[in-house]
Design a protein around this motif. Structure first.
Motif, mmCIF file in Angstrom:
data_model
loop_
_atom_site.group_PDB
_atom_site.id
_atom_site.type_symbol
_atom_site.label_atom_id
_atom_site.label_comp_id
_atom_site.label_asym_id
_atom_site.label_seq_id
_atom_site.Cartn_x
_atom_site.Cartn_y
_atom_site.Cartn_z
ATOM 1 N N ALA A 107 10.437 -20.702 6.078
ATOM 2 C CA ALA A 107 9.306 -19.847 6.415
ATOM 3 C C ALA A 107 8.859 -19.009 5.220
ATOM 4 N N GLN A 121 3.432 -15.327 16.125
ATOM 5 C CA GLN A 121 4.671 -14.824 15.531
ATOM 6 C C GLN A 121 5.562 -14.138 16.564
ATOM 7 N N LYS A 125 9.131 -15.428 15.615
ATOM 8 C CA LYS A 125 9.854 -14.571 14.678
ATOM 9 C C LYS A 125 10.450 -13.410 15.463
ATOM 10 N N TYR A 130 12.747 -16.121 11.773
ATOM 11 C CA TYR A 130 12.061 -17.254 12.396
ATOM 12 C C TYR A 130 13.110 -18.159 13.042
#
Length: 416
Positions: A107, A121, A125, A130
């Protein structure tokens, strides 16, 4: 592919080409329809071209419940796969339990932070890591309509719920099922959330299904949502119970049914059948209040910690393949959704996908984009499960809309 080339810069690389060839990744998923399999094949082919063997581990069941059960057994046995298809809060829960690994090296090398919207995200994440890679963004509040069916009765596509309901007797008279539906609890949950947005609007959706406001669930507006769901229950054929979602889509493709309310993964079935958006079928959002809105779902493959460096390198190759801009476009041409990356070439997508991308951007800016409830983005799986029990009971019994609204609030309150 662009992303795969970046793997060479990572410390996970091997000096032996033979070691790479012997490395494999196992992917557990529930993408088993024609369009879904074609989409996953894009990722598989990219991984294989990079010298990694692909172990496909499909688990039938469009809602993913069977896959989650299978995964739990694998984890208990100490045998996790390299990756698994997960949705929303499930990813967050698994990450918070410390059961997921991460692909931060990939990432960071590829700049994922710069190309993924925050809404994406949020479900990939977790706590700065991630733990998953997104394949696409789906829209769940969609109507899929047969052009042939509408031509048969000389009707326009509906723009209000009044128009939607008025079409039903005309289709019945023409021997066409007004609404194709698969009688499975998860499908009814997605139908419900589309109606919460369509009947109540984005602010009401957020109050009821994101904030879990019990007063909103008991409100007259929620009663109206269930009332519209009851109208749709009267439009489905008698053989709907237990039908898989893609078989309901096939009814629209074949002109046997006029419409289906389903997420835009349904478009992959039209594409796989050789039908053309705007010619053979229409993709239209469900009727809305004046403030519009968009229910989004992010599909992601979540990663598990690997036993050695060789397996970790294979997993990194998989992560990079998923996020490659070209792969994202090709994947979504087959899947029916839109790329998770903001820098993908959207011009390569069909008219439906381009309209979806534009609506997502506009709704996000306007604050009317809301996360899927049925897909466990808006709430925990336990809450969604409790609500779904009420929703599917309403759809399959003589429960009144007023009773359903009250029971929904009671079920969610107990689940909290």
């Amino acid at each position: 592919m662009k992303g795969i080339a970046n793997i060479a810069a990572l410390t996970l690389c091997f000096s032996s080409a033979q070691a790479v060839a012997e490395t494999s990744v196992e992917v557990v998923h529930f993408w088993t329809s024609g369009g879904e399999a074609a989409a996953l094949g894009v990722i598989r082919d990219t991984v294989v071209e990079a010298g990694i063997a692909w172990q496909d581990a499909p688990v039938a069941g469009g809602g993913g419940d069977q896959a989650k059960t299978a995964l739990q057994a694998r984890i208990a046995a100490g045998d996790p796969p390299a990756a698994m298809l997960m949705l929303g809060q499930n990813i967050i829960d698994w990450a918070n339990e410390g059961l997921l690994g991460d692909v931060n090296a990939v990432a960071e090398a590829e700049g994922w932070d710069n190309v993924l919207p925050q809404a994406v995200q949020d479900f990939n994440k977790i706590n700065g890591a991630y733990v998953a890679a997104p394949t696409n963004v789906h829209r769940t509040d969609m109507i899929w309509a047969s052009r042939a069916a509408f031509d048969a009765i000389g009707a326009d596509f509906p723009t209000t719920w009044y128009e939607f309901n008025a079409l039903a007797p005309r289709f019945v008279e023409a021997g066409i099922v007004p609404v194709a539906h698969g009688g499975q609890a998860w499908q009814e949950a997605y139908l419900f959330e589309a109606l919460v947005l369509g009947v109540g609007g984005a602010d009401f959706y957020r109050s009821a299904l994101v904030d879990l406001d019990l007063d909103a669930m008991r409100s007259d507006t929620m009663t109206s949502v269930f009332a519209q769901m009851g109208e749709i229950r009267g439009m489905v054929d008698e053989d709907f119970s237990g039908r898989d979602w893609n078989l309901a889509t096939a009814m629209v493709i074949n002109g046997e049914a006029a419409m289906q309310i389903m997420g835009d993964w349904a478009k992959g079935e039209f594409t796989n059948a050789g039908q053309i958006a705007g010619e053979d079928f229409a993709c239209i959002p469900v009727p809305k209040t004046d403030d519009g809105g968009f229910v989004y779902l992010v599909n992601s493959l979540s990663f598990f910690a690997q036993p050695d460096a060789e397996a970790a390198r294979a997993q990194a190759t998989l992560a990079s393949a998923i996020m490659d801009p070209d792969v994202q476009v090709a994947f979504n041409q087959a899947k029916g959704a839109i790329p998770a990356r903001t820098d993908a070439d959207f011009s390569a997508l069909d008219a439906c996908a381009q309209a979806t991308a534009a609506d997502f951007s506009a709704s996000d800016t306007a604050g009317t984009a809301v996360p899927t409830f049925a897909g466990t983005h808006a709430a925990q799986a336990s809450v969604v499960g409790a609500a779904t029990d009420v929703i599917t009971e309403f759809f399959n019994t003589d429960m009144t809309p007023e009773e359903a609204a009250e029971q929904l609030a009671e079920a969610v309150e107990l689940a909290l």
